[in-house]
Design a protein around this motif. Structure first.
Motif, PDB file in Angstrom:
ATOM      1  N   VAL A  17       0.883  -1.169   0.000  1.00 24.41           N
ATOM      2  CA  VAL A  17       0.000   0.000   0.000  1.00 24.41           C
ATOM      3  C   VAL A  17       0.917   1.214   0.000  1.00 24.41           C
ATOM      4  CG1 VAL A  17      -1.754   1.293   1.255  1.00 24.41           C
ATOM      5  CG2 VAL A  17      -1.819  -1.220   1.254  1.00 24.41           C
ATOM      6  N   ALA A  18       0.788   2.026  -1.042  1.00 23.58           N
ATOM      7  CA  ALA A  18       1.686   3.176  -1.216  1.00 23.58           C
ATOM      8  C   ALA A  18       0.933   4.486  -1.094  1.00 23.58           C
ATOM      9  CB  ALA A  18       2.364   3.107  -2.578  1.00 23.58           C
ATOM     10  N   LEU A  19       1.586   5.444  -0.477  1.00 21.08           N
ATOM     11  CA  LEU A  19       1.058   6.803  -0.398  1.00 21.08           C
ATOM     12  C   LEU A  19       1.417   7.499  -1.701  1.00 21.08           C
ATOM     13  CD1 LEU A  19      -0.258   9.117   1.178  1.00 21.08           C
ATOM     14  CD2 LEU A  19       1.991   9.617   2.147  1.00 21.08           C
ATOM     15  N   GLU A  20       0.399   7.855  -2.477  1.00 23.16           N
ATOM     16  CA  GLU A  20       0.602   8.478  -3.788  1.00 23.16           C
ATOM     17  C   GLU A  20       0.700   9.994  -3.695  1.00 23.16           C
ATOM     18  OE1 GLU A  20       0.909   7.004  -6.926  1.00 23.16           O
ATOM     19  OE2 GLU A  20       1.124   5.193  -5.735  1.00 23.16           O
ATOM     20  N   GLY A  21      -0.041  10.556  -2.780  1.00 22.77           N
ATOM     21  CA  GLY A  21      -0.043  12.007  -2.636  1.00 22.77           C
ATOM     22  C   GLY A  21      -1.002  12.403  -1.536  1.00 22.77           C
ATOM     23  N   GLU A  22      -0.992  13.681  -1.218  1.00 23.95           N
ATOM     24  CA  GLU A  22      -1.906  14.155  -0.182  1.00 23.95           C
ATOM     25  C   GLU A  22      -2.264  15.606  -0.432  1.00 23.95           C
ATOM     26  OE1 GLU A  22      -0.087  14.308   3.832  1.00 23.95           O
ATOM     27  OE2 GLU A  22       1.676  13.492   2.837  1.00 23.95           O
ATOM     28  N   ASN A  23      -3.423  15.955   0.081  1.00 23.36           N
ATOM     29  CA  ASN A  23      -3.872  17.337   0.062  1.00 23.36           C
ATOM     30  C   ASN A  23      -4.433  17.632   1.448  1.00 23.36           C
ATOM     31  OD1 ASN A  23      -6.676  16.474   0.114  1.00 23.36           O
ATOM     32  ND2 ASN A  23      -6.501  16.042  -2.080  1.00 23.36           N
ATOM     33  N   PRO A  24      -4.859  18.857   1.727  1.00 25.65           N
ATOM     34  CA  PRO A  24      -5.337  19.180   3.077  1.00 25.65           C
ATOM     35  C   PRO A  24      -6.511  18.311   3.553  1.00 25.65           C
ATOM     36  CG  PRO A  24      -4.952  21.193   1.847  1.00 25.65           C
ATOM     37  CD  PRO A  24      -4.783  20.054   0.883  1.00 25.65           C
ATOM     38  N   GLU A  25      -7.343  17.815   2.646  1.00 24.18           N
ATOM     39  CA  GLU A  25      -8.511  17.032   3.039  1.00 24.18           C
ATOM     40  C   GLU A  25      -8.228  15.547   3.225  1.00 24.18           C
ATOM     41  OE1 GLU A  25      -9.178  18.764  -0.296  1.00 24.18           O
ATOM     42  OE2 GLU A  25      -9.178  20.519   1.005  1.00 24.18           O
ATOM     43  N   SER A  26      -7.314  14.969   2.417  1.00 21.74           N
ATOM     44  CA  SER A  26      -7.104  13.521   2.484  1.00 21.74           C
ATOM     45  C   SER A  26      -5.780  13.128   1.850  1.00 21.74           C
ATOM     46  CB  SER A  26      -8.246  12.797   1.774  1.00 21.74           C
ATOM     47  OG  SER A  26      -8.210  13.102   0.398  1.00 21.74           O
ATOM     48  N   LYS A  27      -5.476  11.833   2.003  1.00 28.23           N
ATOM     49  CA  LYS A  27      -4.303  11.244   1.365  1.00 28.23           C
ATOM     50  C   LYS A  27      -4.795  10.297   0.271  1.00 28.23           C
ATOM     51  CE  LYS A  27      -1.397  11.493   5.445  1.00 28.23           C
ATOM     52  NZ  LYS A  27      -0.586  10.755   6.413  1.00 28.23           N
TER      53      LYS A  27
END
Length: 134
Positions: A17-27
């Motif tokens: 499971v990889a973290l692709e990106g994030e913004n203030p509301e969610s990942k």
């Protein structure tokens, strides 16, 4: 009969499971199949489901099925996006594939709350932060 099947052991194959990106509301998270072998995998099937207890109630997600005709040696395939709301559940990925005429299968289970920053590594081949099961 099951006893007649060869004991093919799955090695050098991972689900991550990889973290692709994030913004203030969610990942944004994706699940990958990583082939660390020097041979390709053929006729790959992956089923995924989530299950467990949330707020005192039993929860089950839909079963999703994915197929890939070929996963090249030392490469990866995107299985699916995953919602971080399911991280409190068991997230199960059942993999089956062929190498030549031999069939292999293995179940990979991300336990509740195992997809956390403390467990992150740099995923091989994918080169992103995430959690991996070999």
């Amino acid at each position: 009969m099951i006893k007649d099947l060869p004991p093919n052991v799955v090695k050098d194959i991972a689900v991550a499971v990889a973290l692709e990106g994030e913004n203030p509301e969610s990942k944004i998270w994706y699940v990958y199949l990583i082939n660390l072998k020097n041979v390709p995998l053929e006729n790959v099937l992956v089923t995924s489901k989530g299950y467990g207890e949330k707020d005192g109630e039993l929860v089950k997600t839909s079963i999703l099925r994915h197929s890939f005709p070929l996963v090249e040696a030392n490469s990866y395939k995107l299985i699916e996006p995953i919602d971080e709301q399911t991280f409190g559940l068991n997230n199960e990925y059942w993999l089956s594939y062929y190498i030549g005429r031999e069939i292999f299968d293995k179940k990979f289970i991300f336990l509740p709350e195992s997809i956390v920053d403390d467990n992150f590594i740099k995923l091989p081949i994918v080169n992103k932060p995430g959690v991996m099961i070999l």
